[in-house]
Design a protein around this motif. Structure first.
Motif, PDB file in Angstrom:
ATOM      1  N   ILE A 191       0.860  -1.185   0.000  1.00 57.26           N
ATOM      2  CA  ILE A 191       0.000   0.000   0.000  1.00 57.26           C
ATOM      3  C   ILE A 191       0.897   1.235   0.000  1.00 57.26           C
ATOM      4  O   ILE A 191       1.815   1.344   0.818  1.00 57.26           O
ATOM      5  CB  ILE A 191      -0.914   0.040   1.239  1.00 57.26           C
ATOM      6  N   ILE A 192       0.609   2.186  -0.883  1.00 60.25           N
ATOM      7  CA  ILE A 192       1.391   3.417  -0.960  1.00 60.25           C
ATOM      8  C   ILE A 192       0.435   4.611  -0.940  1.00 60.25           C
ATOM      9  O   ILE A 192      -0.456   4.713  -1.791  1.00 60.25           O
ATOM     10  CB  ILE A 192       2.245   3.480  -2.241  1.00 60.25           C
ATOM     11  N   THR A 193       0.613   5.506   0.024  1.00 60.05           N
ATOM     12  CA  THR A 193      -0.192   6.726   0.050  1.00 60.05           C
ATOM     13  C   THR A 193       0.502   7.810  -0.779  1.00 60.05           C
ATOM     14  O   THR A 193       1.708   7.779  -0.972  1.00 60.05           O
ATOM     15  CB  THR A 193      -0.406   7.235   1.489  1.00 60.05           C
ATOM     16  N   GLY A 194      -0.283   8.751  -1.286  1.00 62.95           N
ATOM     17  CA  GLY A 194       0.298   9.782  -2.148  1.00 62.95           C
ATOM     18  C   GLY A 194       0.927   9.178  -3.374  1.00 62.95           C
ATOM     19  O   GLY A 194       2.016   9.583  -3.805  1.00 62.95           O
ATOM     20  N   ALA A 195       0.246   8.210  -3.983  1.00 57.93           N
ATOM     21  CA  ALA A 195       0.839   7.402  -5.058  1.00 57.93           C
ATOM     22  C   ALA A 195       0.545   7.934  -6.457  1.00 57.93           C
ATOM     23  O   ALA A 195       0.890   7.289  -7.441  1.00 57.93           O
ATOM     24  CB  ALA A 195       0.355   5.958  -4.949  1.00 57.93           C
ATOM     25  N   GLY A 196      -0.072   9.103  -6.560  1.00 60.17           N
ATOM     26  CA  GLY A 196      -0.467   9.600  -7.870  1.00 60.17           C
ATOM     27  C   GLY A 196       0.638  10.213  -8.691  1.00 60.17           C
ATOM     28  O   GLY A 196       0.529  10.314  -9.922  1.00 60.17           O
ATOM     29  N   ASP A 197       1.727  10.616  -8.056  1.00 61.86           N
ATOM     30  CA  ASP A 197       2.860  11.184  -8.792  1.00 61.86           C
ATOM     31  C   ASP A 197       4.105  11.158  -7.907  1.00 61.86           C
ATOM     32  O   ASP A 197       4.092  10.616  -6.807  1.00 61.86           O
ATOM     33  CB  ASP A 197       2.565  12.605  -9.288  1.00 61.86           C
ATOM     34  N   GLY A 198       5.187  11.764  -8.405  1.00 62.76           N
ATOM     35  CA  GLY A 198       6.408  11.906  -7.621  1.00 62.76           C
ATOM     36  C   GLY A 198       6.976  10.594  -7.109  1.00 62.76           C
ATOM     37  O   GLY A 198       6.957   9.563  -7.795  1.00 62.76           O
TER      38      GLY A 198
ATOM     39  N   ASP B 246      -6.257 -10.109   1.970  1.00 61.58           N
ATOM     40  CA  ASP B 246      -6.292 -10.712   3.296  1.00 61.58           C
ATOM     41  C   ASP B 246      -5.003 -10.491   4.068  1.00 61.58           C
ATOM     42  O   ASP B 246      -4.924 -10.790   5.258  1.00 61.58           O
ATOM     43  CB  ASP B 246      -6.610 -12.204   3.210  1.00 61.58           C
ATOM     44  N   HIS B 247      -3.987  -9.973   3.394  1.00 60.24           N
ATOM     45  CA  HIS B 247      -2.723  -9.660   4.067  1.00 60.24           C
ATOM     46  C   HIS B 247      -2.006  -8.581   3.260  1.00 60.24           C
ATOM     47  O   HIS B 247      -2.107  -8.540   2.029  1.00 60.24           O
ATOM     48  CB  HIS B 247      -1.824 -10.888   4.176  1.00 60.24           C
ATOM     49  N   VAL B 248      -1.306  -7.709   3.975  1.00 55.67           N
ATOM     50  CA  VAL B 248      -0.502  -6.661   3.333  1.00 55.67           C
ATOM     51  C   VAL B 248       0.931  -6.797   3.823  1.00 55.67           C
ATOM     52  O   VAL B 248       1.182  -6.944   5.030  1.00 55.67           O
ATOM     53  CB  VAL B 248      -1.058  -5.262   3.659  1.00 55.67           C
ATOM     54  N   ASP B 249       1.872  -6.771   2.895  1.00 53.77           N
ATOM     55  CA  ASP B 249       3.284  -6.921   3.251  1.00 53.77           C
ATOM     56  C   ASP B 249       3.921  -5.611   3.686  1.00 53.77           C
ATOM     57  O   ASP B 249       4.840  -5.619   4.509  1.00 53.77           O
ATOM     58  CB  ASP B 249       4.053  -7.487   2.057  1.00 53.77           C
TER      59      ASP B 249
ATOM     60  N   LEU C 276      -4.129  -6.153   8.748  1.00 48.87           N
ATOM     61  CA  LEU C 276      -3.586  -6.709   7.518  1.00 48.87           C
ATOM     62  C   LEU C 276      -2.076  -6.917   7.571  1.00 48.87           C
ATOM     63  O   LEU C 276      -1.522  -7.706   6.800  1.00 48.87           O
ATOM     64  CB  LEU C 276      -3.925  -5.797   6.337  1.00 48.87           C
ATOM     65  N   LEU C 277      -1.419  -6.214   8.479  1.00 48.45           N
ATOM     66  CA  LEU C 277       0.045  -6.259   8.566  1.00 48.45           C
ATOM     67  C   LEU C 277       0.564  -7.293   9.564  1.00 48.45           C
ATOM     68  O   LEU C 277       1.731  -7.692   9.483  1.00 48.45           O
ATOM     69  CB  LEU C 277       0.583  -4.886   8.973  1.00 48.45           C
ATOM     70  N   ARG C 278      -0.269  -7.702  10.485  1.00 47.33           N
ATOM     71  CA  ARG C 278       0.196  -8.584  11.563  1.00 47.33           C
ATOM     72  C   ARG C 278       0.803  -9.869  11.005  1.00 47.33           C
ATOM     73  O   ARG C 278       0.311 -10.444  10.050  1.00 47.33           O
ATOM     74  CB  ARG C 278      -0.942  -8.920  12.513  1.00 47.33           C
ATOM     75  N   GLY C 279       1.910 -10.260  11.629  1.00 49.45           N
ATOM     76  CA  GLY C 279       2.561 -11.508  11.247  1.00 49.45           C
ATOM     77  C   GLY C 279       3.594 -11.363  10.153  1.00 49.45           C
ATOM     78  O   GLY C 279       3.842 -12.318   9.418  1.00 49.45           O
TER      79      GLY C 279
ATOM     80  N   PHE D  40      13.628   1.745  -0.938  1.00 51.91           N
ATOM     81  CA  PHE D  40      12.351   1.243  -0.427  1.00 51.91           C
ATOM     82  C   PHE D  40      12.199  -0.239  -0.767  1.00 51.91           C
ATOM     83  O   PHE D  40      11.745  -1.037   0.064  1.00 51.91           O
ATOM     84  CB  PHE D  40      11.206   2.047  -1.041  1.00 51.91           C
ATOM     85  N   HIS D  41      12.571  -0.591  -1.970  1.00 50.07           N
ATOM     86  CA  HIS D  41      12.502  -1.988  -2.404  1.00 50.07           C
ATOM     87  C   HIS D  41      13.373  -2.865  -1.508  1.00 50.07           C
ATOM     88  O   HIS D  41      12.979  -3.970  -1.117  1.00 50.07           O
ATOM     89  CB  HIS D  41      12.950  -2.077  -3.863  1.00 50.07           C
ATOM     90  N   HIS D  42      14.554  -2.379  -1.161  1.00 49.32           N
ATOM     91  CA  HIS D  42      15.463  -3.149  -0.316  1.00 49.32           C
ATOM     92  C   HIS D  42      14.890  -3.339   1.087  1.00 49.32           C
ATOM     93  O   HIS D  42      14.980  -4.434   1.661  1.00 49.32           O
ATOM     94  CB  HIS D  42      16.815  -2.448  -0.224  1.00 49.32           C
ATOM     95  N   VAL D  43      14.304  -2.284   1.649  1.00 45.78           N
ATOM     96  CA  VAL D  43      13.745  -2.396   3.003  1.00 45.78           C
ATOM     97  C   VAL D  43      12.620  -3.417   3.030  1.00 45.78           C
ATOM     98  O   VAL D  43      12.578  -4.293   3.901  1.00 45.78           O
ATOM     99  CB  VAL D  43      13.248  -1.021   3.499  1.00 45.78           C
ATOM    100  N   VAL D  44      11.697  -3.326   2.086  1.00 47.13           N
ATOM    101  CA  VAL D  44      10.558  -4.247   2.075  1.00 47.13           C
ATOM    102  C   VAL D  44      11.012  -5.681   1.851  1.00 47.13           C
ATOM    103  O   VAL D  44      10.459  -6.624   2.428  1.00 47.13           O
ATOM    104  CB  VAL D  44       9.540  -3.833   0.992  1.00 47.13           C
ATOM    105  N   ASN D  45      12.050  -5.875   1.048  1.00 45.28           N
ATOM    106  CA  ASN D  45      12.522  -7.222   0.715  1.00 45.28           C
ATOM    107  C   ASN D  45      13.735  -7.663   1.524  1.00 45.28           C
ATOM    108  O   ASN D  45      14.391  -8.638   1.164  1.00 45.28           O
ATOM    109  CB  ASN D  45      12.841  -7.291  -0.778  1.00 45.28           C
ATOM    110  N   SER D  46      14.025  -6.964   2.609  1.00 45.40           N
ATOM    111  CA  SER D  46      15.174  -7.346   3.438  1.00 45.40           C
ATOM    112  C   SER D  46      14.918  -8.700   4.096  1.00 45.40           C
ATOM    113  O   SER D  46      13.770  -9.078   4.351  1.00 45.40           O
ATOM    114  CB  SER D  46      15.434  -6.287   4.512  1.00 45.40           C
ATOM    115  N   PRO D  47      15.983  -9.461   4.372  1.00 46.77           N
ATOM    116  CA  PRO D  47      15.828 -10.788   4.973  1.00 46.77           C
ATOM    117  C   PRO D  47      15.102 -10.729   6.319  1.00 46.77           C
ATOM    118  O   PRO D  47      15.147  -9.713   7.023  1.00 46.77           O
ATOM    119  CB  PRO D  47      17.285 -11.254   5.164  1.00 46.77           C
ATOM    120  N   ALA D  48      14.443 -11.807   6.659  1.00 45.31           N
ATOM    121  CA  ALA D  48      13.637 -11.853   7.879  1.00 45.31           C
ATOM    122  C   ALA D  48      14.464 -11.653   9.142  1.00 45.31           C
ATOM    123  O   ALA D  48      13.944 -11.221  10.174  1.00 45.31           O
ATOM    124  CB  ALA D  48      12.890 -13.178   7.952  1.00 45.31           C
TER     125      ALA D  48
END
Length: 258
Positions: free
Chosen positions: A8-15, A77-80, A123-126, A225-233
């Protein structure tokens, strides 16, 4: 094999928000694009295609946030990851600050990430991640940016404390402090020319020359941002600071910065 994520990204319309959305969509991830103007985020969703979709949301209004996340929950049902990117950025002095400017900036920049994070919790839990977008202004203290800077200082502090609070639920929080950015679609500021001139003049008085500030491309920042979201557990990134490597004057053939 990399599993498809929901972001989910807020302010996603530009920039920056749009560029980050494009980066994750390139991996096949599902992007939920939030914005006050539905036509703008819908245009990005149409561009991305696939499972991505847009939802109208004014992050400063609790009822709008509740309605948006209720819609998201019907389809996910879930958000990463939730990336709180939406922000209001405008310079003014205390004497000239209007009610609308004060309440709008605090509502979007500070209350917005809190409201969105609260509604996203189920949606974020777990294993979900929250990324709050901060600004180089926290360290530089630009003239006429005292309220904007104050909201970003507060957001960084909130991020740090919520990271501790939410860790037992499997949710980690990261603040990313971004410097001056640009991309080829930027055609300059939407501020009136007299306000731009005054802003530059007041900052020159405190030793900040915008023409020689380091500058980086939105795409480069999106990689972080991609690296943070996909960083190892087994690795957590609590806070990072991103700055450009070249001053604006070295980008003479490119468009104006954000």
């Amino acid at each position: 094999m990399t599993m498809t994520k929901t972001i989910i990204i807020t302010g996603a319309g530009d920039g920056l928000g749009r560029t980050v959305a494009r980066r994750f969509a390139a991996d096949g991830d599902r992007i939920v694009l939030l914005g006050r103007t539905l036509s703008k985020v819908q245009a990005v969703a149409d561009e991305l295609g696939g499972p991505s979709f847009a939802v109208e949301c004014d992050v400063s209004q609790p009822e709008s946030v509740r309605a948006a996340f209720s819609e998201i929950a019907k389809r996910c049902d879930h958000v990463d990851a939730l990336i709180n990117n939406a922000a209001s950025y405008e310079p003014f002095s205390l004497a000239e600050a209007t009610d609308e400017q004060v309440m709008g900036m605090v509502g979007i920049n500070l209350a917005g990430p809190v409201l969105c994070s609260r509604e996203a919790l189920p949606l974020l839990r777990g294993g979900g991640k929250i990324i709050n977008v901060s600004s180089e202004s926290v360290g530089l203290k630009f003239a006429m940016q005292w309220l904007y800077t104050g909201t970003k200082v507060g957001l960084e502090y909130i991020s740090n404390m919520l990271d501790r609070e939410l860790a037992p639920e499997g949710i980690r929080v990261t603040s990313i402090r971004c410097g001056q950015m640009y991309d080829e679609t930027k055609t300059g500021s939407s501020w009136p020319i007299d306000l731009m001139t005054r802003f530059a003049t007041e900052n020159a008085k405190v030793g900040i020359d915008f023409r020689n500030r380091p500058l980086t491309h939105y795409r480069s920042v999106a990689e972080a941002f991609h690296h943070v979201v996909n960083s190892p557990a087994d690795m957590h990134i609590g806070h990072i600071e991103l700055n450009g490597d070249r001053p604006y004057s070295d980008h003479s053939s490119e468009k104006d910065p954000a």
